[in-house]
Design a protein around this motif. Structure first.
Motif, PDB file in Angstrom:
ATOM      1  N   ARG A   1       0.832  -1.211   0.000  1.00 28.29           N
ATOM      2  CA  ARG A   1       0.000   0.000   0.000  1.00 28.29           C
ATOM      3  C   ARG A   1       0.866   1.260   0.000  1.00 28.29           C
ATOM      4  O   ARG A   1       0.545   2.240  -0.681  1.00 28.29           O
ATOM      5  CB  ARG A   1      -0.920  -0.023   1.213  1.00 28.29           C
ATOM      6  CG  ARG A   1      -1.787   1.214   1.334  1.00 28.29           C
ATOM      7  CD  ARG A   1      -2.877   1.020   2.344  1.00 28.29           C
ATOM      8  NE  ARG A   1      -3.581   2.280   2.625  1.00 28.29           N
ATOM      9  CZ  ARG A   1      -4.610   2.392   3.440  1.00 28.29           C
ATOM     10  NH1 ARG A   1      -5.081   1.328   4.047  1.00 28.29           N
ATOM     11  NH2 ARG A   1      -5.183   3.566   3.646  1.00 28.29           N
ATOM     12  N   ILE A   2       1.965   1.246   0.759  1.00 33.50           N
ATOM     13  CA  ILE A   2       2.840   2.421   0.816  1.00 33.50           C
ATOM     14  C   ILE A   2       3.534   2.638  -0.526  1.00 33.50           C
ATOM     15  O   ILE A   2       3.718   3.779  -0.964  1.00 33.50           O
ATOM     16  CB  ILE A   2       3.861   2.266   1.959  1.00 33.50           C
ATOM     17  CG1 ILE A   2       3.136   2.321   3.307  1.00 33.50           C
ATOM     18  CG2 ILE A   2       4.919   3.364   1.897  1.00 33.50           C
ATOM     19  CD1 ILE A   2       4.011   1.989   4.497  1.00 33.50           C
ATOM     20  N   ILE A   3       3.904   1.566  -1.203  1.00 33.24           N
ATOM     21  CA  ILE A   3       4.501   1.690  -2.542  1.00 33.24           C
ATOM     22  C   ILE A   3       3.518   2.373  -3.487  1.00 33.24           C
ATOM     23  O   ILE A   3       3.893   3.202  -4.313  1.00 33.24           O
ATOM     24  CB  ILE A   3       4.909   0.308  -3.080  1.00 33.24           C
ATOM     25  CG1 ILE A   3       6.133  -0.218  -2.322  1.00 33.24           C
ATOM     26  CG2 ILE A   3       5.204   0.366  -4.574  1.00 33.24           C
ATOM     27  CD1 ILE A   3       6.442  -1.662  -2.602  1.00 33.24           C
ATOM     28  N   ALA A   4       2.228   2.028  -3.350  1.00 29.90           N
ATOM     29  CA  ALA A   4       1.207   2.627  -4.213  1.00 29.90           C
ATOM     30  C   ALA A   4       0.995   4.107  -3.890  1.00 29.90           C
ATOM     31  O   ALA A   4       0.822   4.924  -4.792  1.00 29.90           O
ATOM     32  CB  ALA A   4      -0.103   1.860  -4.076  1.00 29.90           C
ATOM     33  N   SER A   5       1.012   4.465  -2.600  1.00 30.03           N
ATOM     34  CA  SER A   5       0.741   5.857  -2.212  1.00 30.03           C
ATOM     35  C   SER A   5       1.984   6.736  -2.248  1.00 30.03           C
ATOM     36  O   SER A   5       1.887   7.948  -2.384  1.00 30.03           O
ATOM     37  CB  SER A   5       0.127   5.907  -0.809  1.00 30.03           C
ATOM     38  OG  SER A   5       1.025   5.412   0.162  1.00 30.03           O
ATOM     39  N   HIS A   6       3.166   6.117  -2.118  1.00 26.30           N
ATOM     40  CA  HIS A   6       4.433   6.856  -2.123  1.00 26.30           C
ATOM     41  C   HIS A   6       5.389   6.210  -3.138  1.00 26.30           C
ATOM     42  O   HIS A   6       6.426   5.654  -2.760  1.00 26.30           O
ATOM     43  CB  HIS A   6       5.082   6.834  -0.731  1.00 26.30           C
ATOM     44  CG  HIS A   6       4.256   7.455   0.353  1.00 26.30           C
ATOM     45  ND1 HIS A   6       3.063   6.928   0.787  1.00 26.30           N
ATOM     46  CD2 HIS A   6       4.468   8.566   1.103  1.00 26.30           C
ATOM     47  CE1 HIS A   6       2.572   7.682   1.748  1.00 26.30           C
ATOM     48  NE2 HIS A   6       3.403   8.691   1.960  1.00 26.30           N
ATOM     49  N   PRO A   7       5.056   6.241  -4.418  1.00 30.04           N
ATOM     50  CA  PRO A   7       5.867   5.507  -5.414  1.00 30.04           C
ATOM     51  C   PRO A   7       7.299   6.006  -5.517  1.00 30.04           C
ATOM     52  O   PRO A   7       8.165   5.275  -5.991  1.00 30.04           O
ATOM     53  CB  PRO A   7       5.102   5.744  -6.726  1.00 30.04           C
ATOM     54  CG  PRO A   7       4.313   6.997  -6.497  1.00 30.04           C
ATOM     55  CD  PRO A   7       3.942   6.973  -5.051  1.00 30.04           C
TER      56      PRO A   7
END
Length: 344
Positions: free
Chosen positions: A125-131
């Motif tokens: 989820r963090i990869i998606a929100s903070h690419p």
């Protein structure tokens, strides 16, 4: 707590910062329980253990804009179990993506640890929100290894985004592939051996330590690229050849590996010729173009003076803007060439 630009600066609040916020009493009925990093929800045995504790439980952390509990799901369950009407709260004022990052960080560093499956899902989820966050930075928040984060990124990101850099743990931008920066650093050092490592690093968009490694490799007669980096670069050679063919089809010159200052005299002469053209001199848009071109027709010494005068605290912003402007000029060149081809 002041809201900060987490996505741009890559800042994650420390637990000490949260603990400095004032504690207030909040009605239990006003709080929301949702979007917990724990896939399986709360653990009843942990609720019972907290309920049996003799000491007063610490305040929970709540996202003020949504009144959603960030950290303290089990403590809230205990308060409800004991018939309490209010609970001690510290507020967080960031956006929802930041609130989730904080929830993961707090649940990894204290209390009931997140299960490995929870941490992997949180990393996704963090990869998606903070690419633009680096694998190492995501790993520092989720408590898993950078290699595991990289594997999750490759599986979940179907197509890489336009970013060619990511934010590291120190909040600074770093290129995904530092090969071009290493090569440029080598060329700068070859032409100007007296440049400081900090000057080379700023000009090439790399860290001072990478600039030091490049200088040491040059002194030892070694390849500027480490073996792994060299293999990655060779693996991407086919894509590079494709881009060169595209440049050729558009009639554009191939990008030169040399620094732009090497062609300062040629640029100045060409701009001078354009300034004499009435089609440009006597129109507002033409004069705007000439002004833009003149700004880039500086001598090598002038470029060096500008580079050396960039304050360290502004370097990341200047580098980012320079790259954005370079992309704009590249698109400008392609579109002008296309328009000429259509007229012809």
């Amino acid at each position: 707590m002041r809201s900060r630009e987490f996505l741009g600066a890559g800042v994650v609040p420390e637990e000490e910062e949260i603990n400095q916020q004032p504690v207030v009493e909040v009605e239990l009925s006003s709080l929301r329980l949702s979007e917990s990093p724990r896939l399986a929800g709360e653990r009843p045995e942990h609720v019972q253990a907290l309920a049996a504790a003799q000491n007063r439980l610490p305040p929970i952390t709540v996202h003020r804009p949504t009144m959603r509990v960030i950290d303290g799901f089990h403590r809230l369950r205990v308060a409800r179990l004991q018939g309490e009407q209010k609970i001690a709260v510290r507020f967080f004022d960031g956006d929802e993506a930041e609130a989730f990052v904080l929830a993961v960080k707090l649940n990894v560093t204290h209390g009931l640890p997140l299960a490995l499956a929870d941490r992997k899902r949180a990393a996704e989820r963090i990869i998606a929100s903070h690419p633009q966050w680096s694998d190492r930075k995501v790993a520092s928040v989720t408590g898993i290894s950078p290699g595991t984060v990289g594997g999750i990124r490759r599986k979940t990101v179907l197509e890489p985004g336009p970013q060619d850099r990511r934010i590291g743990q120190d909040g600074r931008f770093r290129p995904l592939d530092g090969s071009a920066g290493r090569i440029l650093a080598g060329e700068l050092l070859a032409e100007n051996p007296d440049l400081s490592l900090r000057q080379v690093a700023r000009a090439a968009g790399i860290s001072p330590e990478t600039a030091r490694d490049v200088r040491n490799r040059m002194r030892n007669g070694e390849d500027l690229l480490p073996r792994q980096r060299r293999q990655q670069r060779e693996a991407g050679a086919a894509g590079t050849m494709g881009r060169r063919k595209e440049y050729g089809a558009l009639g554009l010159a191939q990008p030169s590996p040399r620094p732009p200052s090497a062609f300062a005299a040629d640029r100045a002469a060409l701009v001078k010729r354009l300034k004499a053209d009435p089609a440009l001199r006597f129109t507002e848009t033409g004069r705007n173009l000439l002004r833009l071109l003149t700004l880039h027709a500086l001598r090598k010494e002038e470029w060096e003076a500008i580079i050396n005068s960039v304050p360290p605290h502004c370097s990341d912003i200047v580098v980012d803007l320079a790259r954005q402007f370079a992309d704009l000029w590249a698109d400008f060149a392609i579109r002008v060439k296309e328009d000429v081809a259509q007229i012809g």
